[in-house]
Design an enzyme around this catalytic site. Sequence first.
Site, PDB file in Angstrom:
ATOM      1  N   ARG A 187      15.559  11.949  -3.299  1.00 32.56           N
ATOM      2  CA  ARG A 187      15.409  10.576  -2.968  1.00 32.56           C
ATOM      3  C   ARG A 187      14.398  10.028  -3.828  1.00 32.56           C
ATOM      4  O   ARG A 187      13.559  10.631  -4.141  1.00 32.56           O
ATOM      5  CB  ARG A 187      15.458  10.074  -1.471  1.00 32.56           C
ATOM      6  CG  ARG A 187      16.876  10.178  -0.906  1.00 32.56           C
ATOM      7  CD  ARG A 187      16.707  10.013   0.434  1.00 32.56           C
ATOM      8  NE  ARG A 187      16.115   8.623   0.803  1.00 32.56           N
ATOM      9  CZ  ARG A 187      15.041   8.521   1.921  1.00 32.56           C
ATOM     10  NH1 ARG A 187      14.894   9.263   2.667  1.00 32.56           N
ATOM     11  NH2 ARG A 187      14.863   7.315   1.973  1.00 32.56           N
ATOM     12  N   LYS A 195      16.520  15.722   9.167  1.00 25.38           N
ATOM     13  CA  LYS A 195      16.793  14.343  10.123  1.00 25.38           C
ATOM     14  C   LYS A 195      17.800  13.541   9.491  1.00 25.38           C
ATOM     15  O   LYS A 195      18.546  12.947  10.074  1.00 25.38           O
ATOM     16  CB  LYS A 195      15.678  13.612  10.689  1.00 25.38           C
ATOM     17  CG  LYS A 195      15.066  13.065   9.639  1.00 25.38           C
ATOM     18  CD  LYS A 195      13.645  12.188   9.930  1.00 25.38           C
ATOM     19  CE  LYS A 195      12.973  11.418   8.967  1.00 25.38           C
ATOM     20  NZ  LYS A 195      13.794  10.668   8.137  1.00 25.38           N
ATOM     21  N   ASP A 196      17.825  13.555   8.248  1.00 23.45           N
ATOM     22  CA  ASP A 196      18.530  12.810   7.497  1.00 23.45           C
ATOM     23  C   ASP A 196      20.071  13.522   7.091  1.00 23.45           C
ATOM     24  O   ASP A 196      21.103  12.646   6.983  1.00 23.45           O
ATOM     25  CB  ASP A 196      18.130  12.360   5.822  1.00 23.45           C
ATOM     26  CG  ASP A 196      16.852  11.469   6.024  1.00 23.45           C
ATOM     27  OD1 ASP A 196      16.843  10.668   7.118  1.00 23.45           O
ATOM     28  OD2 ASP A 196      16.086  11.639   5.166  1.00 23.45           O
ATOM     29  N   THR A 225       8.958   0.150  16.603  1.00 21.44           N
ATOM     30  CA  THR A 225       9.158   1.217  15.636  1.00 21.44           C
ATOM     31  C   THR A 225      10.530   0.828  14.986  1.00 21.44           C
ATOM     32  O   THR A 225      11.362   0.031  15.485  1.00 21.44           O
ATOM     33  CB  THR A 225       9.488   2.582  16.317  1.00 21.44           C
ATOM     34  OG1 THR A 225       9.837   3.558  15.239  1.00 21.44           O
ATOM     35  CG2 THR A 225      10.443   2.535  17.489  1.00 21.44           C
ATOM     36  N   SER A 252      12.516   3.165  13.771  1.00 22.87           N
ATOM     37  CA  SER A 252      13.308   4.466  13.965  1.00 22.87           C
ATOM     38  C   SER A 252      14.067   4.782  15.212  1.00 22.87           C
ATOM     39  O   SER A 252      13.369   4.418  16.541  1.00 22.87           O
ATOM     40  CB  SER A 252      12.424   5.791  13.774  1.00 22.87           C
ATOM     41  OG  SER A 252      13.337   6.679  14.123  1.00 22.87           O
ATOM     42  N   LEU A 253      15.288   4.318  15.249  1.00 22.01           N
ATOM     43  CA  LEU A 253      16.017   4.482  16.562  1.00 22.01           C
ATOM     44  C   LEU A 253      15.932   5.848  17.177  1.00 22.01           C
ATOM     45  O   LEU A 253      15.789   5.986  18.277  1.00 22.01           O
ATOM     46  CB  LEU A 253      17.479   4.362  16.139  1.00 22.01           C
ATOM     47  CG  LEU A 253      18.419   4.354  17.536  1.00 22.01           C
ATOM     48  CD1 LEU A 253      18.337   3.189  18.462  1.00 22.01           C
ATOM     49  CD2 LEU A 253      19.989   4.419  16.953  1.00 22.01           C
TER      50      LEU A 253
END
Length: 152
Positions: free
Chosen positions: A9, A81-82, A128, A130-131
Site C-alpha cells: 500500500r 490485521k488487514d 479511536t 479503530s473498531l
Amino acid sequence: MRVIRVGTRKSQLARIQTESVVAMLKALNPGLQFEIIAMTTTGDKILDTALSKIGEKSLFTKELEHALKMNVVDLVVHSLKDLPTVLPPGLTIGAICKRENPCDAVVFHSKFVGKTLETLPERSVVGTSSLRRAAQLQRKYPHLEFKSIHWG
C-alpha cells in the site's frame, strides 16, 4: 539479474513494513534486486466513513491480491490485521515476520497527567478510529467510554 516486484500500500506504515521485509530478504539473498510497487487500495480511498460500516471485505488487500494474480507483482506485504480470515483461492501466507513493538500512543488531556487508562475516572471518554482497538480496550477497561473518531 532477477528483480523481485513487491506490492504494498502507499501508506507510510505499509512502506516502512515493506522496506523492513525487503531488507530481511536481501540479507538472506544478497544477489536479488527488489522493486517496491506502491498501490492505492479501496480502504485507502475511504476517508469519510468508518471502515466497519462499509460492509466490504478485503478493503486493504483486494487490489494487491489482484496484482499478485495478474503477475504484476511477485509478492505482497500486508499487516496481518488487514488480511481477511480466508484468503482467496491460489494465495497463501508465505511468511509472518517477528512482530515489532505493538504499543500504541495514548494522548491525555493535561488534567490527567500521571494517569493511565486503568486509573482514568469512571466513564472517561477515549477516542479511536479503530473498531478493533476500541473492542480490545473496552474489554480491558470496561469503566471507560469509547467513541469513534475519523480523520480526514
